[in-house]
Design a protein around this motif. Structure first.
Motif, PDB file in Angstrom:
ATOM      1  N   TYR A  34       0.822  -1.214   0.000  1.00 60.60           N
ATOM      2  CA  TYR A  34       0.000   0.000   0.000  1.00 60.60           C
ATOM      3  C   TYR A  34       0.855   1.263   0.000  1.00 60.60           C
ATOM      4  CZ  TYR A  34      -3.562  -3.417   1.056  1.00 60.60           C
ATOM      5  OH  TYR A  34      -4.384  -4.502   1.005  1.00 60.60           O
ATOM      6  N   VAL A  35       1.597   1.436  -1.097  1.00 55.54           N
ATOM      7  CA  VAL A  35       2.382   2.646  -1.312  1.00 55.54           C
ATOM      8  C   VAL A  35       1.654   3.504  -2.347  1.00 55.54           C
ATOM      9  CG1 VAL A  35       4.544   3.619  -2.174  1.00 55.54           C
ATOM     10  CG2 VAL A  35       4.575   1.527  -0.783  1.00 55.54           C
ATOM     11  N   SER A  36       1.527   4.784  -2.036  1.00 48.77           N
ATOM     12  CA  SER A  36       0.880   5.726  -2.944  1.00 48.77           C
ATOM     13  C   SER A  36       1.813   6.886  -3.244  1.00 48.77           C
ATOM     14  CB  SER A  36      -0.419   6.274  -2.330  1.00 48.77           C
ATOM     15  OG  SER A  36      -1.379   5.259  -2.152  1.00 48.77           O
ATOM     16  N   TYR A  51      -1.337   4.273  -6.684  1.00 47.08           N
ATOM     17  CA  TYR A  51      -1.710   3.614  -5.443  1.00 47.08           C
ATOM     18  C   TYR A  51      -1.377   2.125  -5.543  1.00 47.08           C
ATOM     19  CZ  TYR A  51      -6.005   2.057  -7.818  1.00 47.08           C
ATOM     20  OH  TYR A  51      -6.901   1.488  -8.680  1.00 47.08           O
ATOM     21  N   GLU A  52      -1.293   1.483  -4.412  1.00 47.89           N
ATOM     22  CA  GLU A  52      -0.907   0.068  -4.347  1.00 47.89           C
ATOM     23  C   GLU A  52       0.326  -0.199  -5.220  1.00 47.89           C
ATOM     24  OE1 GLU A  52      -5.489  -1.368  -3.510  1.00 47.89           O
ATOM     25  OE2 GLU A  52      -4.222  -2.607  -4.799  1.00 47.89           O
ATOM     26  N   SER A  91       3.606   7.859   0.171  1.00 44.31           N
ATOM     27  CA  SER A  91       3.040   7.467   1.456  1.00 44.31           C
ATOM     28  C   SER A  91       2.973   5.954   1.508  1.00 44.31           C
ATOM     29  CB  SER A  91       1.643   8.065   1.658  1.00 44.31           C
ATOM     30  OG  SER A  91       0.693   7.418   0.839  1.00 44.31           O
ATOM     31  N   TYR A  93       1.220   2.613   4.026  1.00 46.58           N
ATOM     32  CA  TYR A  93       0.590   2.071   5.231  1.00 46.58           C
ATOM     33  C   TYR A  93       1.732   1.528   6.101  1.00 46.58           C
ATOM     34  CZ  TYR A  93      -2.380  -0.688   8.313  1.00 46.58           C
ATOM     35  OH  TYR A  93      -3.010  -1.207   9.410  1.00 46.58           O
ATOM     36  N   LEU A  99      -0.423   5.657   8.952  1.00 40.86           N
ATOM     37  CA  LEU A  99       0.028   5.979   7.597  1.00 40.86           C
ATOM     38  C   LEU A  99       1.172   6.965   7.710  1.00 40.86           C
ATOM     39  CD1 LEU A  99      -1.080   5.573   4.536  1.00 40.86           C
ATOM     40  CD2 LEU A  99      -1.701   7.960   4.770  1.00 40.86           C
ATOM     41  N   PHE A 101       4.122   9.467   5.533  1.00 43.62           N
ATOM     42  CA  PHE A 101       4.438  10.150   4.282  1.00 43.62           C
ATOM     43  C   PHE A 101       5.945  10.382   4.169  1.00 43.62           C
ATOM     44  CE2 PHE A 101       0.460  11.467   2.373  1.00 43.62           C
ATOM     45  CZ  PHE A 101      -0.443  11.446   3.419  1.00 43.62           C
TER      46      PHE A 101
ATOM     47  N   LEU B  45       3.905  16.408   4.732  1.00 36.26           N
ATOM     48  CA  LEU B  45       2.570  15.895   5.026  1.00 36.26           C
ATOM     49  C   LEU B  45       2.608  14.965   6.225  1.00 36.26           C
ATOM     50  CD1 LEU B  45       1.464  15.084   1.365  1.00 36.26           C
ATOM     51  CD2 LEU B  45       0.498  16.878   2.830  1.00 36.26           C
ATOM     52  N   GLU B  46       1.581  15.046   7.054  1.00 35.85           N
ATOM     53  CA  GLU B  46       1.482  14.199   8.236  1.00 35.85           C
ATOM     54  C   GLU B  46       0.040  13.751   8.405  1.00 35.85           C
ATOM     55  OE1 GLU B  46       2.241  16.195  11.932  1.00 35.85           O
ATOM     56  OE2 GLU B  46       2.444  14.332  13.071  1.00 35.85           O
ATOM     57  N   TRP B  47      -0.210  12.434   8.369  1.00 39.47           N
ATOM     58  CA  TRP B  47      -1.541  11.916   8.622  1.00 39.47           C
ATOM     59  C   TRP B  47      -1.863  12.065  10.107  1.00 39.47           C
ATOM     60  CZ3 TRP B  47      -2.731   7.710  11.807  1.00 39.47           C
ATOM     61  CH2 TRP B  47      -4.096   7.392  11.835  1.00 39.47           C
ATOM     62  N   VAL B 101      -7.044   4.449   5.402  1.00 40.00           N
ATOM     63  CA  VAL B 101      -5.676   4.343   5.902  1.00 40.00           C
ATOM     64  C   VAL B 101      -5.137   2.943   5.648  1.00 40.00           C
ATOM     65  CG1 VAL B 101      -4.250   4.342   7.977  1.00 40.00           C
ATOM     66  CG2 VAL B 101      -5.951   6.129   7.630  1.00 40.00           C
ATOM     67  N   SER B 102      -5.956   1.924   5.837  1.00 42.95           N
ATOM     68  CA  SER B 102      -5.501   0.540   5.693  1.00 42.95           C
ATOM     69  C   SER B 102      -5.147   0.196   4.250  1.00 42.95           C
ATOM     70  CB  SER B 102      -6.584  -0.423   6.197  1.00 42.95           C
ATOM     71  OG  SER B 102      -7.783  -0.238   5.462  1.00 42.95           O
ATOM     72  N   LEU B 103      -5.634   0.976   3.305  1.00 50.10           N
ATOM     73  CA  LEU B 103      -5.271   0.799   1.909  1.00 50.10           C
ATOM     74  C   LEU B 103      -4.206   1.800   1.479  1.00 50.10           C
ATOM     75  CD1 LEU B 103      -8.745   0.140   0.257  1.00 50.10           C
ATOM     76  CD2 LEU B 103      -7.062  -1.509   1.101  1.00 50.10           C
ATOM     77  N   GLY B 104      -3.857   2.676   2.408  1.00 43.00           N
ATOM     78  CA  GLY B 104      -2.761   3.600   2.161  1.00 43.00           C
ATOM     79  C   GLY B 104      -3.008   4.627   1.094  1.00 43.00           C
ATOM     80  N   ARG B 105      -4.272   4.975   0.834  1.00 46.28           N
ATOM     81  CA  ARG B 105      -4.491   5.943  -0.219  1.00 46.28           C
ATOM     82  C   ARG B 105      -5.695   6.838   0.057  1.00 46.28           C
ATOM     83  NH1 ARG B 105      -6.733   1.410  -3.185  1.00 46.28           N
ATOM     84  NH2 ARG B 105      -8.886   1.803  -3.802  1.00 46.28           N
TER      85      ARG B 105
END
Lengths: 110, 119
Positions: A34-36, A51-52, A91, A93, A99, A101, B45-47, B101-105
């Motif tokens: 899960y890298v975007s 994504y992914e 970014s 996961y 998450l 960045f 950027l910071e989640w 978040v769990s899919l990172g996008r």
């Protein structure tokens, strides 16, 4: 200091290819698919580009591609165009509903 | 057209509180998880926080847990971020974003609202 490491800057001439790296650890980049990647122009919102690791949202040119090897992900922009000049952020996961960045890379088209 | 519009950013003194809002339109808001992300010149950027579509699950970054609180009102298609005990280093542009978040996008972002913490 950001959790993922990106080079502060990258550059290339029109038509060339440029690759931006994003280095993490086995707890984030290396551990999940899960890298975007996001593109951001000054004063604007980030835009999802990849994504992914390798997938492109609808509307993103196929000049943009993503890959990953171990703990390092990469964004490659092929056939560089003036309009690609922007900031790019990765970014990933990171497990435990977290998450992270990268610090961002300023891409300059020479 | 998907639109996310943040509001509520302001100048606030250290120790103060502020509530940010994010008005969503152009999609079925109650079908999507949402997050808050901030951006500072120095740290990028910071989640910060995420909330599920039905508010059943909520997550926070360590940097804001216990000070910031995320919520949503699906009847108003609006996301909120209550920020308490604000510090100078909370100064940033705050974005709301749609995604998991769990899919990172995050596939859509708002334009951001500026929060300045200063005496």
């Amino acid at each position: 200091q950001s959790a993922l490491t990106q080079p502060p800057s990258a550059s290339g001439s029109p038509g060339q290819s440029v690759t931006i790296s994003c280095t993490g650890t086995s707890s984030d980049v290396g551990g999940y698919k899960y890298v975007s990647w996001y593109q951001q122009f000054p004063g604007k919102a980030p835009k999802l580009m990849i994504y992914e690791v390798t997938k492109r949202p609808s509307g993103v040119p196929d000049r943009f591609s993503g890959s990953k090897s171990g703990n390092t992900a990469s964004l490659t922009v092929s056939g560089l165009q003036a309009e690609d000049e922007a900031d790019y952020y990765c970014s990933s996961y990171a497990g435990n509903n977290n998450l992270v960045f990268g610090g961002g890379t300023k891409l300059t088209v020479l | 057209e998907v639109q996310l519009v943040e509001s509520g950013g302001d100048l606030v003194q250290p120790g103060g509180s502020l509530r940010l809002s994010c008005a969503a339109s152009g999609f079925t808001f109650n079908n999507y998880a949402m997050s808050w992300v901030r951006q500072t010149p120095g740290k990028g950027l910071e989640w910060l926080s995420a909330i599920s579509d039905n508010s059943a699950t909520i997550y926070y970054a360590d940097s804001v847990r216990g000070r910031f609180f995320i919520s949503r009102d699906n009847s108003k298609s609006t996301l909120y971020l209550q920020m308490n005990s604000l510090r100078v280093d909370d100064t940033a542009v705050y974005f709301c974003a749609r995604g998991y978040v769990s899919l990172g996008r995050f596939d859509y972002w708002g334009q951001g609202t500026l929060v300045t913490v200063s005496s």
